[in-house]
Write an enzyme that holds these catalytic residues in place. Structure first.
Site, PDB file in Angstrom:
ATOM      1  N   ASN A 134       9.851  -7.925 -20.610  1.00 40.21           N
ATOM      2  CA  ASN A 134       9.523  -6.579 -21.054  1.00 40.21           C
ATOM      3  C   ASN A 134       9.989  -6.325 -22.490  1.00 40.21           C
ATOM      4  O   ASN A 134       9.185  -6.296 -23.418  1.00 40.21           O
ATOM      5  CB  ASN A 134      10.145  -5.560 -20.088  1.00 40.21           C
ATOM      6  CG  ASN A 134       9.617  -4.164 -20.308  1.00 40.21           C
ATOM      7  OD1 ASN A 134       9.078  -3.855 -21.359  1.00 40.21           O
ATOM      8  ND2 ASN A 134       9.770  -3.324 -19.320  1.00 40.21           N
ATOM      9  N   ASP A 135      11.300  -6.216 -22.668  1.00 35.09           N
ATOM     10  CA  ASP A 135      11.802  -5.855 -23.997  1.00 35.09           C
ATOM     11  C   ASP A 135      11.435  -6.882 -25.068  1.00 35.09           C
ATOM     12  O   ASP A 135      11.227  -6.525 -26.219  1.00 35.09           O
ATOM     13  CB  ASP A 135      13.324  -5.679 -23.940  1.00 35.09           C
ATOM     14  CG  ASP A 135      13.707  -4.545 -22.992  1.00 35.09           C
ATOM     15  OD1 ASP A 135      12.941  -3.565 -22.932  1.00 35.09           O
ATOM     16  OD2 ASP A 135      14.733  -4.649 -22.323  1.00 35.09           O
ATOM     17  N   VAL A 136      11.342  -8.163 -24.673  1.00 35.25           N
ATOM     18  CA  VAL A 136      11.083  -9.209 -25.672  1.00 35.25           C
ATOM     19  C   VAL A 136       9.627  -9.227 -26.147  1.00 35.25           C
ATOM     20  O   VAL A 136       9.287  -9.964 -27.059  1.00 35.25           O
ATOM     21  CB  VAL A 136      11.461 -10.612 -25.155  1.00 35.25           C
ATOM     22  CG1 VAL A 136      12.945 -10.688 -24.865  1.00 35.25           C
ATOM     23  CG2 VAL A 136      10.658 -10.991 -23.934  1.00 35.25           C
TER      24      VAL A 136
END
Lengths: 471, 101
Positions: free
Chosen positions: A397-399
Site C-alpha cells: 500500500n504505502d510503497v
C-alpha cells in the site's frame, strides 16, 4: 586468567568478522555462525575461568546451579520461540530479544548498585556509579521501548500520543540526567529511592519514546534500540573491565547506529523526521484531506483479471505485507510459474521497505523458491514499469502511494515509491479498503487505470491460478 | 579528568577504535540484508550475558536480591543470545536456499 583473555580476544575477533560477513549475502549465514561460536566460547570461558579479587584472594565464580539453571531455561525458551515464530512475526521477535538484552543490562546495574550500598560508603565510587547508572538508564529505555515496538508490530498496541508529549519526554529526560548526576556526586547508601526513581523514569521514557512513532517506522526504531542495548552492554564492559563486553557492545552500538541511518536513507527520510516526525501526531488530519472526494473504486472480477494477465506480455508483481500475512508466497510462486508457462514474462518489484522490515519480501519469496533474478530492486523495477502490461499489487500500500511524490502534506512525502502508474493496467489485491500501516489513504486505488480485486491474497492467487488454467 | 583518561586509556582506545570498526564493517550492506544484519547485531550485544554470569557467580548465598536479580539477568541474557542467533540463522537459511537455484 590468561586463557580467558585469549578466549575473549578470539571472541572479539569473531564478532567483527561475523558482522562483516553478515553484510554480504553470500557469507551472511556463516558469519552468524562464527559470531555464535565466539559467543559460546566467551560464555563458557567466563563460567569456568573467570576469577575476581576480593578480600585479598582470587576467587572463582560460584552459584553454578543458578548460572546453568538460568542458561538452560533461557536457551530452551529462546530456541523454541525463535524456531516457532512465523516468518511474518520475525521482526517483533528481534525486538523482543533486543528488549531482553536491555533488561539484562539494567538488572546487572541493579545488583551492582546493591553491592555498592552494602560494601562501601560511596567514597571514590563516582566513576563506577556513573557507569552503573548509564547501564541502568540505557538498558531500561531499550527494554521498555522494545516491548512497545514488539506490541505495535504484533498489532497489540496502537499508536498513542498526547499533546505536548515531546515536551514531557524532554522533561523526563532532564529529570533522569539531573537525578543521576545528583546521585553520582552526592552518593550515600540510604538514597536507594533515587536509584529506583531513575529506573522508573527510564522505563516510562522508553514507553513514551516509542509510543507516538508510527508502526511503519518500527524497523528504524528497533535498529536504534538495538544500538542502545549495545551501548548498555558496553557499560557492563566498563564496570568489570571486561574487554569482550566492551568490544561487542560498542561494535553493535556503532554498527547499529549506522544501520539505523541506512534504513532511514532507504526510505529517504532523516532520523529526526522518524523520531519526532509527523507519523504520530498530525497523522489523522492529513489522512482525511483530499481522499474523500475521489469517488468510487473500480472492482475487477477474478475471471477478468485472469484474462488480462494471461494475455499480457509482461506482468510485474508488487508484494507487500498483505502477502506475508496471508502466507501467500507459495501460491504467488505457483501463479508466476503458470503465467510463465503461458509465455508471460513475470517479475517481482521489491520496494526496499515493503513489508515490516527491509528485506522482508526477499526472504519471504526466497522461502517459496522464487528465483533470485526475478526479484527487481526499486530502481530496476521503475525502469521496467513503462513496458509492463499488468501490475499485480499483493497487499502493498504505502510503497505504491503516489502521495509520496505529489502531496507535500503527506507523512510519507519524499519516500521513493514504485511507480506502478507507468504500467498499462494496475490490479490491486487487498482485503478491504483499510489504509496501510502508515494510516494514510492511497489515491492510487481511485485512479482510472486501477481496479481492485478484494480478498485474502492466498485465496485470490489460488483462484486466479484456477481461472488461468481454464482459459 | 586527565587522570581519569590516563587511568582508563586502554578502554578509551578500544571504544574509539570499535566505533570506527563498527561503522566500517557494515558500510556497504545491501538493503536486502538490513533485517538479518540487525538481528545478528542484536545477538552480538547479547554479550551482556557475561556481565550477568559474573554478577550471578559473585552473589553471596544469603543475598536473596542479588541471587534473584542475577538469575533473571542470566535468563534474559541467554534469551537475547540464543534467540538472537537462532532467529538470524532462520532468516538467512532462506537466502541460502535461493543461491542453489
Amino acid at each position: 586468567m590468561s586463557l580467558l583473555t585469549l578466549c575473549y580476544i578470539i571472541a572479539s575477533v569473531t564478532f567483527i568478522i561475523g558482522l562483516k560477513m553478515l553484510s554480504n549475502p553470500a557469507t551472511a549465514r556463516n558469519g552468524n555462525l562464527i559470531a555464535a561460536a565466539g559467543m559460546t566460547m566467551a560464555i563458557f570461558g567466563t563460567i569456568f575461568l573467570y576469577s575476581y579479587y576480593e578480600e585479598g584472594v582470587d576467587k572463582p565464580l560460584g552459584n553454578y546451579v543458578w548460572i546453568f539453571g538460568g542458561i538452560i531455561v533461557g536457551s530452551i525458551i529462546g530456541t523454541l520461540a525463535a524456531k516457532r515464530v512465523k516468518m511474518t512475526a520475525m521482526p517483533q521477535m528481534v525486538s523482543m530479544f533486543n528488549g531482553m538484552g536491555g533488561a539484562c543490562a539494567a538488572l546487572i546495574s541493579m545488583v551492582e548498585y546493591d553491592h555498592i550500598i552494602h560494601h562501601t560508603n560511596g567514597e571514590g565510587q563516582t566513576g563506577l556509579l556513573i557507569v552503573i547508572l548509564l547501564g541502568l538508564i540505557i538498558g531500561s529505555v531499550s527494554f521498555a521501548g522494545s516491548m512497545i515496538a514488539w506490541g505495535k508490530l504484533d498489532g497489540k498496541i496502537k499508536d498513542f500520543a498526547f499533546p505536548g508529549q515531546h515536551i514531557v519526554n524532554i522533561l523526563i529526560l532532564l529529570a533522569i540526567v539531573g537525578l543521576s548526576v545528583y546521585l553520582a556526586v552526592n552518593f550515600s547508601p540510604d538514597q536507594s529511592y533515587i536509584f529506583y526513581t531513575i529506573l522508573a523514569l527510564s522505563l516510562i521514557y522508553g514507553l513514551f519514546f516509542v509510543f507516538p512513532i508510527g508502526g511503519a517506522d518500527m524497523p528504524v526504531v528497533i535498529s536504534l534500540l538495538n544500538s542502545f542495548t549495545g551501548v548498555a552492554a558496553a557499560c557492563g564492559g566498563f564496570l568489570y573491565d571486561n574487554k569482550v563486553m566492551l568490544t561487542g557492545g560498542i561494535l553493535v552500538g556503532a554498527a547499529g547506529t549506522l544501520l539505523t541511518v541506512l534504513m532511514c536513507r532507504a526510505m529517504n527520510r532523516s532520523l529526526t523526521n522518524v523520531l519526532i516526525g509527523s507519523f504520530g501526531g498530525g497523522k489523522k488530519g492529513v489522512a482525511g484531506s483530499g481522499s474523500k472526494d475521489q469517488g468510487a473504486v473500480k472492482e475487477i472480477t477474478l475471471s477478468d483479471a485472469a484474462v488480462v494477465m494471461s494475455y499480457a506480455n509482461k506482468v510485474m508483481i508488487v508484494p507487500g505485507y498483505g502477502l506475508a500475512v496471508a502466507q501467500a508466497q507459495h501460491a504467488c510462486h505457483e501463479l508466476e510459474k503458470l503465467l510463465d508457462s503461458k509465455g508471460v514474462e513475470v517479475k517481482y518489484a521489491i520496494h526496499p521497505v515493503a513489508g515490516r522490515m527491509p528485506g522482508h519480501m526477499n526472504v519471504l519469496l526466497a522461502e517459496a523458491d522464487v528465483p533470485y533474478e526475478k526479484l527487481l530492486e526499486m530502481e530496476q523495477a521503475n525502469e521496467e514499469f513503462p513496458t509492463t502490461d499488468v501490475v499485480l499489487i499483493l497487499g502493498a500500500n504505502d510503497v505504491v502511494n503516489p502521495a509520496a511524490k505529489s502531496d507535500p502534506a503527506s507523512p510519507i512525502y519524499g519516500m521513493p515509491i514504485l511507480d506502478v502508474e507507468q504500467a498499462k493496467t494496475v490490479i490491486v489485491n487487498k482485503r478491504s479498503m483499510k489504509p496501510g500501516y502508515a494510516g494514510i489513504e492511497n489515491d492510487l486505488f481511485f485512479r482510472p487505470k486501477t481496479s481492485m480485486l478484494f480478498g485474502d491474497a492466498k485465496k485470490v492467487l489460488q483462484d486466479l491460478a484456477t481461472e488461468i488454467k481454464s482459459i | 579528568m586527565l587522570e581519569w583518561i590516563s587511568a582508563n586509556q586502554q578502554i578509551i582506545y578500544i571504544v574509539i577504535l570499535m566505533i570506527f570498526v563498527g561503522i566500517e564493517v557494515i558500510g556497504r550492506v545491501p538493503s536486502v540484508l538490513h533485517t538479518p544484519l540487525m538481528s545478528g547485531a542484536n545477538a552480538i550485544h547479547g554479550v551482556v550475558i557475561i556481565g550477568a554470569i559474573i554478577v550471578m557467580g559473585k552473589a553471596e548465598s544469603d543475598n536473596i536480591l542479588a541471587l534473584v536479580l542475577g538469575f533473571l539477568a542470566v535468563i534474559v541474557g541467554t534469551l537475547n543470545v540464543v534467540g538472537g542467533f537462532v532467529v538470524t540463522d532462520r532468516m538467512l537459511e532462506m537466502f541460502k536456499k535461493k543461491k542453489k537455484n
